[in-house]
Write a protein that holds these residues in place. Structure first.
Motif, PDB file in Angstrom:
ATOM      1  N   LEU A  76     -12.388 -38.617  -6.821  1.00  0.00           N
ATOM      2  CA  LEU A  76     -12.110 -37.780  -7.765  1.00  0.00           C
ATOM      3  C   LEU A  76     -12.760 -37.210  -8.123  1.00  0.00           C
ATOM      4  O   LEU A  76     -12.890 -36.023 -10.013  1.00  0.00           O
ATOM      5  N   LEU A  77     -13.424 -38.256  -9.161  1.00  0.00           N
ATOM      6  CA  LEU A  77     -14.211 -38.403  -9.816  1.00  0.00           C
ATOM      7  C   LEU A  77     -15.409 -37.878  -9.915  1.00  0.00           C
ATOM      8  O   LEU A  77     -16.004 -36.800 -11.186  1.00  0.00           O
ATOM      9  N   ASP A  78     -15.878 -37.265  -9.252  1.00  0.00           N
ATOM     10  CA  ASP A  78     -17.147 -36.084  -8.384  1.00  0.00           C
ATOM     11  C   ASP A  78     -16.325 -35.151  -8.958  1.00  0.00           C
ATOM     12  O   ASP A  78     -16.906 -34.041  -9.370  1.00  0.00           O
ATOM     13  N   ALA A  79     -14.982 -34.752  -8.567  1.00  0.00           N
ATOM     14  CA  ALA A  79     -14.325 -33.244  -8.437  1.00  0.00           C
ATOM     15  C   ALA A  79     -14.652 -33.364 -10.252  1.00  0.00           C
ATOM     16  O   ALA A  79     -14.946 -32.131 -11.291  1.00  0.00           O
ATOM     17  N   ALA A  89     -15.895 -31.001 -15.174  1.00  0.00           N
ATOM     18  CA  ALA A  89     -16.711 -30.441 -16.797  1.00  0.00           C
ATOM     19  C   ALA A  89     -18.309 -29.940 -16.892  1.00  0.00           C
ATOM     20  O   ALA A  89     -18.017 -29.322 -18.214  1.00  0.00           O
ATOM     21  N   ALA A  90     -18.875 -29.828 -16.352  1.00  0.00           N
ATOM     22  CA  ALA A  90     -19.618 -28.903 -16.100  1.00  0.00           C
ATOM     23  C   ALA A  90     -20.097 -28.046 -16.102  1.00  0.00           C
ATOM     24  O   ALA A  90     -20.310 -26.751 -16.614  1.00  0.00           O
ATOM     25  N   ALA A 128     -11.626 -28.136 -18.891  1.00  0.00           N
ATOM     26  CA  ALA A 128     -11.228 -27.715 -18.205  1.00  0.00           C
ATOM     27  C   ALA A 128     -11.226 -28.931 -16.623  1.00  0.00           C
ATOM     28  O   ALA A 128     -10.506 -28.756 -15.776  1.00  0.00           O
ATOM     29  N   VAL A 129     -11.058 -30.348 -17.204  1.00  0.00           N
ATOM     30  CA  VAL A 129     -10.726 -32.036 -16.306  1.00  0.00           C
ATOM     31  C   VAL A 129      -9.228 -32.353 -17.217  1.00  0.00           C
ATOM     32  O   VAL A 129      -8.767 -32.727 -17.766  1.00  0.00           O
ATOM     33  N   THR A 130      -8.267 -31.349 -15.854  1.00  0.00           N
ATOM     34  CA  THR A 130      -7.052 -31.515 -15.525  1.00  0.00           C
ATOM     35  C   THR A 130      -6.482 -32.297 -14.801  1.00  0.00           C
ATOM     36  O   THR A 130      -7.599 -32.472 -13.647  1.00  0.00           O
ATOM     37  N   MET A 131      -5.303 -32.555 -15.043  1.00  0.00           N
ATOM     38  CA  MET A 131      -4.767 -33.993 -13.621  1.00  0.00           C
ATOM     39  C   MET A 131      -4.194 -33.123 -12.268  1.00  0.00           C
ATOM     40  O   MET A 131      -5.205 -33.048 -11.212  1.00  0.00           O
ATOM     41  N   SER A 132      -4.165 -31.521 -13.297  1.00  0.00           N
ATOM     42  CA  SER A 132      -4.492 -30.562 -11.676  1.00  0.00           C
ATOM     43  C   SER A 132      -5.562 -30.183 -11.487  1.00  0.00           C
ATOM     44  O   SER A 132      -4.871 -29.285  -9.976  1.00  0.00           O
ATOM     45  N   ALA A 133      -6.135 -29.740 -11.834  1.00  0.00           N
ATOM     46  CA  ALA A 133      -7.285 -29.717 -11.834  1.00  0.00           C
ATOM     47  C   ALA A 133      -8.047 -30.029 -10.429  1.00  0.00           C
ATOM     48  O   ALA A 133      -8.304 -29.685  -9.169  1.00  0.00           O
ATOM     49  N   VAL A 134      -8.598 -31.427 -11.186  1.00  0.00           N
ATOM     50  CA  VAL A 134      -8.822 -32.456  -9.811  1.00  0.00           C
ATOM     51  C   VAL A 134      -8.344 -32.526  -8.733  1.00  0.00           C
ATOM     52  O   VAL A 134      -8.666 -32.368  -7.347  1.00  0.00           O
ATOM     53  N   ALA A 135      -6.770 -32.009  -8.694  1.00  0.00           N
ATOM     54  CA  ALA A 135      -5.757 -31.999  -7.497  1.00  0.00           C
ATOM     55  C   ALA A 135      -6.514 -31.397  -6.270  1.00  0.00           C
ATOM     56  O   ALA A 135      -6.666 -31.340  -5.509  1.00  0.00           O
ATOM     57  N   GLN A 136      -6.254 -30.271  -6.859  1.00  0.00           N
ATOM     58  CA  GLN A 136      -7.045 -28.471  -6.828  1.00  0.00           C
ATOM     59  C   GLN A 136      -7.483 -28.187  -5.930  1.00  0.00           C
ATOM     60  O   GLN A 136      -8.204 -28.120  -5.172  1.00  0.00           O
ATOM     61  N   ALA A 137      -9.172 -29.474  -7.294  1.00  0.00           N
ATOM     62  CA  ALA A 137     -10.371 -28.831  -6.376  1.00  0.00           C
ATOM     63  C   ALA A 137     -10.091 -29.755  -5.500  1.00  0.00           C
ATOM     64  O   ALA A 137     -11.484 -29.588  -4.285  1.00  0.00           O
ATOM     65  N   THR A 138      -9.592 -30.617  -5.075  1.00  0.00           N
ATOM     66  CA  THR A 138      -9.903 -31.938  -4.626  1.00  0.00           C
ATOM     67  C   THR A 138      -9.596 -31.890  -2.977  1.00  0.00           C
ATOM     68  O   THR A 138      -8.984 -32.162  -1.645  1.00  0.00           O
ATOM     69  N   GLY A 139      -8.037 -30.815  -2.986  1.00  0.00           N
ATOM     70  CA  GLY A 139      -7.089 -30.518  -2.302  1.00  0.00           C
ATOM     71  C   GLY A 139      -5.997 -31.679  -2.145  1.00  0.00           C
ATOM     72  O   GLY A 139      -5.588 -32.524  -0.870  1.00  0.00           O
ATOM     73  N   ALA A 140      -6.223 -33.171  -3.078  1.00  0.00           N
ATOM     74  CA  ALA A 140      -5.187 -34.093  -3.124  1.00  0.00           C
ATOM     75  C   ALA A 140      -4.280 -34.222  -3.899  1.00  0.00           C
ATOM     76  O   ALA A 140      -3.822 -33.169  -4.481  1.00  0.00           O
ATOM     77  N   PRO A 141      -2.717 -34.800  -2.984  1.00  0.00           N
ATOM     78  CA  PRO A 141      -1.410 -34.223  -3.689  1.00  0.00           C
ATOM     79  C   PRO A 141      -1.979 -34.952  -5.556  1.00  0.00           C
ATOM     80  O   PRO A 141      -2.428 -35.882  -5.652  1.00  0.00           O
ATOM     81  N   SER A 142      -1.131 -34.195  -6.030  1.00  0.00           N
ATOM     82  CA  SER A 142      -0.969 -34.994  -7.509  1.00  0.00           C
ATOM     83  C   SER A 142      -0.990 -36.290  -7.824  1.00  0.00           C
ATOM     84  O   SER A 142      -1.097 -37.379  -8.535  1.00  0.00           O
ATOM     85  N   ARG A 192      -3.812 -38.204 -17.729  1.00  0.00           N
ATOM     86  CA  ARG A 192      -5.642 -37.304 -18.690  1.00  0.00           C
ATOM     87  C   ARG A 192      -6.229 -37.782 -19.328  1.00  0.00           C
ATOM     88  O   ARG A 192      -7.251 -38.062 -18.759  1.00  0.00           O
ATOM     89  N   THR A 193      -5.852 -38.837 -20.371  1.00  0.00           N
ATOM     90  CA  THR A 193      -6.785 -39.743 -21.222  1.00  0.00           C
ATOM     91  C   THR A 193      -7.669 -40.823 -20.617  1.00  0.00           C
ATOM     92  O   THR A 193      -8.726 -40.895 -20.464  1.00  0.00           O
ATOM     93  N   ALA A 194      -6.567 -41.408 -19.155  1.00  0.00           N
ATOM     94  CA  ALA A 194      -7.573 -42.306 -18.712  1.00  0.00           C
ATOM     95  C   ALA A 194      -8.638 -41.407 -17.350  1.00  0.00           C
ATOM     96  O   ALA A 194      -9.580 -41.779 -17.378  1.00  0.00           O
ATOM     97  N   LEU A 195      -8.558 -40.900 -17.426  1.00  0.00           N
ATOM     98  CA  LEU A 195      -9.084 -39.485 -16.003  1.00  0.00           C
ATOM     99  C   LEU A 195     -10.554 -39.231 -16.985  1.00  0.00           C
ATOM    100  O   LEU A 195     -11.622 -39.724 -16.551  1.00  0.00           O
ATOM    101  N   LEU A 196     -10.410 -38.526 -18.524  1.00  0.00           N
ATOM    102  CA  LEU A 196     -11.608 -38.221 -18.698  1.00  0.00           C
ATOM    103  C   LEU A 196     -12.041 -38.634 -19.685  1.00  0.00           C
ATOM    104  O   LEU A 196     -13.121 -39.571 -19.286  1.00  0.00           O
ATOM    105  N   ALA A 197     -11.985 -40.491 -20.015  1.00  0.00           N
ATOM    106  CA  ALA A 197     -12.419 -41.932 -20.235  1.00  0.00           C
ATOM    107  C   ALA A 197     -13.471 -42.591 -18.744  1.00  0.00           C
ATOM    108  O   ALA A 197     -14.865 -42.908 -19.165  1.00  0.00           O
ATOM    109  N   GLU A 198     -12.835 -42.157 -17.906  1.00  0.00           N
ATOM    110  CA  GLU A 198     -13.350 -42.646 -16.688  1.00  0.00           C
ATOM    111  C   GLU A 198     -14.092 -41.611 -16.146  1.00  0.00           C
ATOM    112  O   GLU A 198     -15.438 -42.392 -15.639  1.00  0.00           O
ATOM    113  N   VAL A 199     -14.371 -40.480 -16.584  1.00  0.00           N
ATOM    114  CA  VAL A 199     -15.170 -39.558 -15.968  1.00  0.00           C
ATOM    115  C   VAL A 199     -16.817 -39.741 -16.846  1.00  0.00           C
ATOM    116  O   VAL A 199     -17.676 -40.009 -16.443  1.00  0.00           O
TER     117      VAL A 199
END
Length: 198
Positions: A12-15, A20-21, A27-41, A51-58
């Motif tokens: 998920l972080l790779d996606a 972001a690149a 561009a880094v949103t929960m739904s965008a990461v889900a869509q990019a990986t094919g993962a359920p939200s 999203r704040t935690a996702l951005l911090a971890e990225v």
């Protein structure tokens, strides 16, 4: 034996890094990461509170990976001048090997929502930065940096200069030239040339 999760945190972080690149932190949103990986939200929300935690971890994963290698290079040379040249080269080499992560690092923690991070995320960032600044400070002393101007010269030679060498190419999406590491090392040596160790 438990089956490994199909959508683990690393993937998920790779996606998120790729997003972001390509499109910046926005561009880094929960739904965008889900869509990019094919993962359920739900899988994304299971690993990141929002999203704040996702951005911090990225941001933190990227910076911590860079810092780990940078510190290893600094600590791998006993001679301070060689350590300085090796660290400068490492910045360029790491960016060459990790172009998406390097593009992400052209932003700052503030672009990844640092003001809203949890205390734990902020502490991780401060700890990593503290280690790097402490090591650079020690190296500056070893190189004979006795005043603020000399310390700024060391920071310029080991941080700002190598990032400048790669920034133009990363922003243009063009590969780094094969001589980039050599050029960076030469410029670092030139900047440090007038300094004498105590």
């Amino acid at each position: 034996m438990a089956r490994p999760p199909r959508f683990d945190t690393g993937k998920l972080l790779d996606a998120a890094v790729a997003l972001a690149a390509a499109g910046g932190p926005a561009a880094v949103t929960m739904s965008a990461v889900a869509q990019a990986t094919g993962a359920p939200s739900g899988s994304v929300y299971h690993r990141f509170a929002g999203r704040t935690a996702l951005l911090a971890e990225v941001w933190l994963r990227t910076v911590e990976r860079f810092q780990q290698g940078y510190l290893a290079v600094l600590d791998g040379e006993a001679d301070p001048r060689r350590a300085a040249r090796a660290a400068s080269r490492h910045v360029v080499a790491w960016c060459r090997e990790n172009p998406d992560e390097a593009t992400l690092l052209l932003y700052g923690a503030a672009d990844f929502g640092r003001a809203d991070w949890s205390g734990e995320h902020a502490a991780r960032a401060d700890l990593g930065n503290g280690r790097v600044f402490a090591r650079l400070g020690g190296l500056a002393v070893s190189l004979g940096a006795g005043d603020e101007q000399a310390r700024d010269r060391v920071a310029l030679a080991l941080v700002d200069l190598p990032l400048t060498v790669v920034r133009r190419h990363l922003r243009a999406g063009t590969p780094l030239p094969p001589y980039a590491e050599d050029l960076t090392e030469e410029c670092t040596e030139a900047l440090l040339g007038s300094m004498t160790a105590p």
